[in-house]
Design an enzyme around this catalytic site. Structure first.
Site, PDB file in Angstrom:
ATOM      1  N   PHE A 156       0.851  -1.193   0.000  1.00  0.00           N
ATOM      2  CA  PHE A 156       0.000   0.000   0.000  1.00  0.00           C
ATOM      3  C   PHE A 156       0.884   1.240   0.000  1.00  0.00           C
ATOM      4  CE2 PHE A 156      -2.749   3.273   1.755  1.00  0.00           C
ATOM      5  CZ  PHE A 156      -3.966   3.024   1.121  1.00  0.00           C
ATOM      6  N   ASN A 186     -10.722  -8.870  11.630  1.00  0.00           N
ATOM      7  CA  ASN A 186     -10.850 -10.243  11.171  1.00  0.00           C
ATOM      8  C   ASN A 186     -10.143 -11.135  12.192  1.00  0.00           C
ATOM      9  OD1 ASN A 186      -8.064 -10.268  10.555  1.00  0.00           O
ATOM     10  ND2 ASN A 186      -8.425  -9.703   8.430  1.00  0.00           N
ATOM     11  N   ASP A 201     -15.030  -4.946   3.892  1.00  0.00           N
ATOM     12  CA  ASP A 201     -15.636  -3.609   3.854  1.00  0.00           C
ATOM     13  C   ASP A 201     -17.119  -3.697   3.517  1.00  0.00           C
ATOM     14  OD1 ASP A 201     -13.050  -2.625   4.306  1.00  0.00           O
ATOM     15  OD2 ASP A 201     -12.654  -2.424   2.159  1.00  0.00           O
TER      16      ASP A 201
END
Length: 328
Positions: A116, A195, A258
Protein backbone atom coordinates in the site's frame (compact mmCIF):
# COMPACT_ATOMS: atom_id res chain seq x y z
CA UNK A 1 -28.67 8.01 11.56
CA UNK A 2 -25.98 9.83 9.57
CA UNK A 3 -22.75 7.86 9.36
CA UNK A 4 -19.35 9.40 8.57
CA UNK A 5 -16.59 7.11 7.33
CA UNK A 6 -12.96 8.14 7.77
CA UNK A 7 -10.10 6.19 6.24
CA UNK A 8 -8.24 5.36 3.07
CA UNK A 9 -9.43 6.23 -0.43
CA UNK A 10 -7.36 4.47 -3.05
CA UNK A 11 -6.92 3.08 -6.53
CA UNK A 12 -6.59 -0.70 -6.49
CA UNK A 13 -4.23 -2.55 -8.84
CA UNK A 14 -5.39 -6.17 -8.63
CA UNK A 15 -3.50 -9.06 -10.18
CA UNK A 16 -4.23 -12.78 -10.08
CA UNK A 17 -1.71 -15.61 -9.73
CA UNK A 18 -3.07 -18.96 -10.98
CA UNK A 19 -0.87 -20.97 -8.61
CA UNK A 20 -0.52 -21.07 -4.82
CA UNK A 21 1.80 -18.84 -2.80
CA UNK A 22 2.39 -21.63 -0.30
CA UNK A 23 3.93 -23.81 -3.00
CA UNK A 24 6.52 -21.14 -3.74
CA UNK A 25 7.67 -20.60 -0.15
CA UNK A 26 10.54 -22.77 1.06
CA UNK A 27 10.50 -23.17 4.87
CA UNK A 28 14.29 -23.16 5.16
CA UNK A 29 14.61 -19.99 3.03
CA UNK A 30 12.04 -17.69 4.63
CA UNK A 31 14.81 -15.40 5.87
CA UNK A 32 15.85 -14.78 2.25
CA UNK A 33 12.59 -14.53 0.29
CA UNK A 34 12.97 -13.17 -3.24
CA UNK A 35 9.97 -14.09 -5.37
CA UNK A 36 8.27 -12.83 -8.49
CA UNK A 37 4.88 -14.14 -9.64
CA UNK A 38 3.80 -14.22 -13.27
CA UNK A 39 0.19 -13.04 -13.05
CA UNK A 40 -2.43 -13.63 -15.68
CA UNK A 41 -4.44 -10.40 -15.57
CA UNK A 42 -4.51 -6.88 -14.16
CA UNK A 43 -7.60 -5.02 -12.94
CA UNK A 44 -7.42 -1.34 -12.00
CA UNK A 45 -10.36 -0.55 -9.71
CA UNK A 46 -11.67 2.02 -7.28
CA UNK A 47 -10.93 1.19 -3.66
CA UNK A 48 -9.78 2.23 -0.21
CA UNK A 49 -11.46 0.95 2.94
CA UNK A 50 -13.38 4.16 3.70
CA UNK A 51 -14.51 4.55 0.10
CA UNK A 52 -15.56 0.87 -0.02
CA UNK A 53 -17.60 1.10 3.18
CA UNK A 54 -19.17 4.37 2.07
CA UNK A 55 -20.01 2.85 -1.32
CA UNK A 56 -21.91 0.02 0.36
CA UNK A 57 -23.72 2.38 2.75
CA UNK A 58 -24.60 4.74 -0.08
CA UNK A 59 -25.99 1.91 -2.16
CA UNK A 60 -28.20 0.95 0.78
CA UNK A 61 -29.59 4.48 0.96
CA UNK A 62 -27.82 5.81 4.08
CA UNK A 63 -26.22 8.97 2.60
CA UNK A 64 -22.80 8.44 4.25
CA UNK A 65 -20.24 11.22 4.57
CA UNK A 66 -16.82 10.16 3.27
CA UNK A 67 -13.81 11.71 5.02
CA UNK A 68 -10.27 11.31 3.71
CA UNK A 69 -7.46 12.79 1.63
CA UNK A 70 -6.89 12.22 -2.09
CA UNK A 71 -4.93 13.55 -5.06
CA UNK A 72 -6.15 15.46 -8.09
CA UNK A 73 -6.56 12.10 -9.84
CA UNK A 74 -9.63 11.38 -7.66
CA UNK A 75 -12.09 13.16 -9.98
CA UNK A 76 -13.54 10.10 -11.75
CA UNK A 77 -13.72 8.13 -8.51
CA UNK A 78 -15.55 11.02 -6.85
CA UNK A 79 -18.18 11.14 -9.61
CA UNK A 80 -18.69 7.38 -9.23
CA UNK A 81 -19.17 7.63 -5.47
CA UNK A 82 -21.60 10.52 -5.75
CA UNK A 83 -23.61 8.56 -8.30
CA UNK A 84 -23.86 5.78 -5.71
CA UNK A 85 -25.15 7.87 -2.84
CA UNK A 86 -21.93 8.99 -1.13
CA UNK A 87 -21.45 12.55 0.15
CA UNK A 88 -17.81 13.46 -0.61
CA UNK A 89 -17.95 16.77 1.23
CA UNK A 90 -15.41 15.54 3.78
CA UNK A 91 -12.72 14.70 1.20
CA UNK A 92 -9.70 17.01 0.89
CA UNK A 93 -7.55 17.15 -2.26
CA UNK A 94 -3.77 17.24 -1.97
CA UNK A 95 -1.89 19.73 -4.12
CA UNK A 96 1.26 17.57 -4.09
CA UNK A 97 0.48 13.83 -3.88
CA UNK A 98 -1.43 11.22 -5.83
CA UNK A 99 -4.31 9.26 -4.39
CA UNK A 100 -3.17 6.20 -2.44
CA UNK A 101 -2.44 2.98 -4.34
CA UNK A 102 -3.26 -0.57 -3.22
CA UNK A 103 -1.27 -3.22 -5.14
CA UNK A 104 -2.47 -6.75 -4.50
CA UNK A 105 -1.91 -10.24 -5.92
CA UNK A 106 -4.45 -12.98 -5.18
CA UNK A 107 -3.63 -16.67 -5.63
CA UNK A 108 -5.80 -19.70 -6.46
CA UNK A 109 -6.67 -20.17 -2.76
CA UNK A 110 -7.76 -16.52 -2.40
CA UNK A 111 -4.64 -15.76 -0.34
CA UNK A 112 -3.32 -12.25 -0.93
CA UNK A 113 0.04 -10.47 -0.90
CA UNK A 114 -0.28 -6.71 -1.04
CA UNK A 115 1.51 -3.40 -0.72
CA UNK A 116 0.00 0.00 0.00
CA UNK A 117 1.37 3.39 -1.05
CA UNK A 118 -0.12 6.07 1.17
CA UNK A 119 0.37 9.10 -1.09
CA UNK A 120 -2.17 11.81 -0.30
CA UNK A 121 -3.57 9.76 2.57
CA UNK A 122 -0.80 11.14 4.80
CA UNK A 123 -2.60 14.50 4.68
CA UNK A 124 -5.73 13.06 6.31
CA UNK A 125 -4.20 14.08 9.64
CA UNK A 126 -5.07 17.71 8.76
CA UNK A 127 -8.81 16.98 8.65
CA UNK A 128 -10.75 18.43 11.58
CA UNK A 129 -14.11 16.78 12.30
CA UNK A 130 -15.44 20.07 13.65
CA UNK A 131 -14.93 21.78 10.28
CA UNK A 132 -16.89 19.41 8.07
CA UNK A 133 -19.87 20.50 5.95
CA UNK A 134 -21.97 18.30 8.24
CA UNK A 135 -21.87 19.47 11.85
CA UNK A 136 -20.68 16.95 14.47
CA UNK A 137 -24.07 17.17 16.18
CA UNK A 138 -25.68 15.60 13.09
CA UNK A 139 -23.43 12.54 13.09
CA UNK A 140 -24.78 9.41 14.71
CA UNK A 141 -21.58 7.42 14.18
CA UNK A 142 -18.04 7.93 12.89
CA UNK A 143 -16.18 4.94 11.47
CA UNK A 144 -12.44 5.26 12.12
CA UNK A 145 -11.06 2.88 9.50
CA UNK A 146 -7.48 2.24 8.36
CA UNK A 147 -5.91 5.57 7.46
CA UNK A 148 -2.86 7.67 8.20
CA UNK A 149 -2.15 6.58 11.82
CA UNK A 150 -1.96 10.17 13.07
CA UNK A 151 -5.33 10.86 11.47
CA UNK A 152 -6.83 7.77 13.12
CA UNK A 153 -5.68 8.89 16.55
CA UNK A 154 -6.85 12.46 15.98
CA UNK A 155 -10.32 11.45 14.79
CA UNK A 156 -10.74 8.97 17.64
CA UNK A 157 -9.83 11.66 20.18
CA UNK A 158 -12.22 14.12 18.53
CA UNK A 159 -15.06 11.62 18.66
CA UNK A 160 -14.51 11.14 22.39
CA UNK A 161 -14.28 14.87 23.03
CA UNK A 162 -17.38 15.66 20.95
CA UNK A 163 -19.37 12.76 22.33
CA UNK A 164 -19.85 11.10 18.93
CA UNK A 165 -20.14 7.29 19.00
CA UNK A 166 -17.42 5.68 16.90
CA UNK A 167 -16.55 2.35 15.33
CA UNK A 168 -12.90 1.28 15.57
CA UNK A 169 -11.72 -0.55 12.46
CA UNK A 170 -7.89 -0.43 12.54
CA UNK A 171 -7.49 -3.48 10.22
CA UNK A 172 -4.32 -3.23 8.10
CA UNK A 173 -2.80 -0.52 10.28
CA UNK A 174 -2.56 -2.79 13.31
CA UNK A 175 0.80 -3.97 11.99
CA UNK A 176 2.17 -0.42 12.24
CA UNK A 177 0.67 0.57 15.60
CA UNK A 178 2.44 0.18 18.91
CA UNK A 179 0.62 -1.03 21.99
CA UNK A 180 -0.32 2.39 23.33
CA UNK A 181 -1.71 3.49 19.96
CA UNK A 182 -3.73 0.31 19.52
CA UNK A 183 -5.21 0.63 23.00
CA UNK A 184 -6.01 4.29 22.39
CA UNK A 185 -7.84 3.58 19.13
CA UNK A 186 -10.28 1.04 20.52
CA UNK A 187 -10.99 2.30 24.03
CA UNK A 188 -14.67 3.28 24.25
CA UNK A 189 -15.63 2.23 20.71
CA UNK A 190 -19.28 1.34 20.19
CA UNK A 191 -18.21 -1.22 17.58
CA UNK A 192 -14.82 -2.88 17.14
CA UNK A 193 -14.21 -4.63 13.80
CA UNK A 194 -11.39 -7.09 13.15
CA UNK A 195 -10.85 -10.24 11.17
CA UNK A 196 -9.57 -13.36 12.95
CA UNK A 197 -5.88 -12.62 12.35
CA UNK A 198 -6.29 -8.97 13.34
CA UNK A 199 -8.03 -10.06 16.55
CA UNK A 200 -4.96 -12.05 17.54
CA UNK A 201 -2.67 -9.20 16.51
CA UNK A 202 -4.74 -6.75 18.54
CA UNK A 203 -4.41 -8.88 21.67
CA UNK A 204 -0.67 -9.19 21.13
CA UNK A 205 -0.11 -5.46 20.58
CA UNK A 206 -2.34 -4.25 23.40
CA UNK A 207 -1.32 -6.94 25.89
CA UNK A 208 -5.03 -7.37 26.65
CA UNK A 209 -6.89 -10.65 26.85
CA UNK A 210 -10.20 -11.06 25.03
CA UNK A 211 -12.05 -10.23 28.25
CA UNK A 212 -10.01 -7.03 28.65
CA UNK A 213 -10.90 -5.89 25.12
CA UNK A 214 -14.59 -6.66 25.62
CA UNK A 215 -14.65 -4.60 28.81
CA UNK A 216 -13.39 -1.58 26.85
CA UNK A 217 -15.67 -1.66 23.80
CA UNK A 218 -19.38 -1.93 23.23
CA UNK A 219 -19.43 -4.89 20.83
CA UNK A 220 -16.58 -6.78 19.13
CA UNK A 221 -17.30 -8.10 15.64
CA UNK A 222 -14.77 -10.56 14.21
CA UNK A 223 -15.13 -11.79 10.65
CA UNK A 224 -14.13 -15.43 10.15
CA UNK A 225 -14.02 -15.71 6.36
CA UNK A 226 -16.03 -18.65 5.06
CA UNK A 227 -17.06 -19.50 8.66
CA UNK A 228 -19.02 -16.26 9.01
CA UNK A 229 -18.73 -13.77 11.85
CA UNK A 230 -18.52 -13.83 15.64
CA UNK A 231 -20.14 -11.12 17.76
CA UNK A 232 -19.22 -10.68 21.43
CA UNK A 233 -20.31 -8.20 24.07
CA UNK A 234 -19.46 -7.98 27.77
CA UNK A 235 -22.52 -6.02 28.88
CA UNK A 236 -24.97 -8.88 28.39
CA UNK A 237 -22.62 -11.79 27.73
CA UNK A 238 -23.56 -12.02 24.07
CA UNK A 239 -21.43 -14.54 22.15
CA UNK A 240 -22.99 -15.25 18.77
CA UNK A 241 -21.62 -16.81 15.60
CA UNK A 242 -23.49 -16.15 12.35
CA UNK A 243 -22.57 -18.43 9.44
CA UNK A 244 -21.51 -17.04 6.09
CA UNK A 245 -23.69 -17.49 3.03
CA UNK A 246 -22.78 -20.89 1.62
CA UNK A 247 -21.67 -21.82 -1.91
CA UNK A 248 -20.66 -18.32 -3.02
CA UNK A 249 -18.35 -18.22 -6.07
CA UNK A 250 -15.01 -16.73 -5.04
CA UNK A 251 -14.10 -14.21 -7.74
CA UNK A 252 -12.15 -11.57 -5.79
CA UNK A 253 -11.84 -11.28 -1.98
CA UNK A 254 -10.65 -7.65 -2.10
CA UNK A 255 -12.99 -5.41 -0.09
CA UNK A 256 -15.25 -8.23 1.12
CA UNK A 257 -14.73 -7.19 4.75
CA UNK A 258 -15.64 -3.61 3.85
CA UNK A 259 -18.88 -4.80 2.27
CA UNK A 260 -19.67 -6.72 5.46
CA UNK A 261 -19.14 -3.58 7.53
CA UNK A 262 -21.43 -1.56 5.26
CA UNK A 263 -24.23 -4.10 5.57
CA UNK A 264 -23.79 -4.47 9.33
CA UNK A 265 -23.71 -0.73 9.99
CA UNK A 266 -26.65 -0.06 7.68
CA UNK A 267 -28.80 -2.58 9.55
CA UNK A 268 -27.83 -1.29 13.00
CA UNK A 269 -28.46 2.23 11.70
CA UNK A 270 -31.99 1.12 10.86
CA UNK A 271 -32.36 -0.07 14.45
CA UNK A 272 -32.21 -3.80 13.68
CA UNK A 273 -30.63 -6.28 16.13
CA UNK A 274 -27.04 -7.39 15.68
CA UNK A 275 -27.89 -10.92 14.52
CA UNK A 276 -29.93 -9.47 11.68
CA UNK A 277 -27.19 -6.92 10.96
CA UNK A 278 -24.58 -9.66 10.75
CA UNK A 279 -26.68 -11.59 8.26
CA UNK A 280 -27.14 -8.56 6.03
CA UNK A 281 -23.38 -7.93 6.30
CA UNK A 282 -22.60 -11.50 5.26
CA UNK A 283 -25.05 -11.31 2.35
CA UNK A 284 -23.50 -8.06 1.11
CA UNK A 285 -20.05 -9.60 1.51
CA UNK A 286 -21.20 -12.49 -0.67
CA UNK A 287 -22.27 -10.03 -3.37
CA UNK A 288 -18.84 -8.38 -3.23
CA UNK A 289 -16.98 -11.71 -3.25
CA UNK A 290 -18.66 -12.61 -6.54
CA UNK A 291 -17.39 -9.47 -8.33
CA UNK A 292 -13.93 -8.22 -9.33
CA UNK A 293 -13.12 -5.04 -7.42
CA UNK A 294 -14.56 -3.72 -4.19
CA UNK A 295 -17.02 -1.23 -5.68
CA UNK A 296 -18.47 -3.17 -8.62
CA UNK A 297 -21.30 -5.10 -6.93
CA UNK A 298 -24.75 -3.49 -6.62
CA UNK A 299 -25.86 -3.08 -2.98
CA UNK A 300 -29.39 -2.16 -4.10
CA UNK A 301 -29.82 -5.13 -6.43
CA UNK A 302 -32.82 -7.42 -5.85
CA UNK A 303 -30.22 -10.18 -5.79
CA UNK A 304 -29.20 -9.04 -2.28
CA UNK A 305 -32.58 -9.91 -0.80
CA UNK A 306 -32.50 -13.21 -2.69
CA UNK A 307 -29.08 -13.92 -1.17
CA UNK A 308 -30.47 -13.24 2.32
CA UNK A 309 -33.36 -15.62 1.69
CA UNK A 310 -31.09 -18.33 0.32
CA UNK A 311 -28.58 -18.03 3.15
CA UNK A 312 -30.83 -17.33 6.13
CA UNK A 313 -34.41 -18.12 5.20
CA UNK A 314 -37.52 -16.23 4.16
CA UNK A 315 -38.25 -14.90 7.67
CA UNK A 316 -34.94 -13.01 7.72
CA UNK A 317 -35.55 -11.74 4.18
CA UNK A 318 -39.00 -10.52 5.27
CA UNK A 319 -37.44 -8.66 8.21
CA UNK A 320 -34.98 -6.86 5.92
CA UNK A 321 -37.30 -6.34 2.96
CA UNK A 322 -38.89 -3.06 4.16
CA UNK A 323 -35.42 -1.51 4.29
CA UNK A 324 -34.05 -2.97 1.05
CA UNK A 325 -37.00 -2.73 -1.30
CA UNK A 326 -37.32 0.50 -3.24
CA UNK A 327 -33.91 1.93 -2.28
CA UNK A 328 -33.61 3.11 -5.86
Amino acid sequence: MRIAVTGSIATDHLTFFPGRFTEQLLPDQLAHVSLSFLVDRLEVRRGGVAANIAFGLGGLGLDPLLIGAVGADFADHEVWLKEHGVDTGGVVVSAERHTARFMCTTDADANQIAAFYAGAMTEARTIDLTRLPVGPERLGLVVVAANDPVAMVRHTHQCRRLGIPFAADPSQQLATLDGAEARDLIEGARWLFTNEYEAALLREHTGWRTRDVLERVGTWITTLGERGVRIRRAADGLDLTVPAVADVPVVDPTGVGDAFRAGFLAATGWGLPVDCAARLGCALAAQSLSAVGSQTYDPASPALLATVARGYGSAMADQLAPHLEGIR
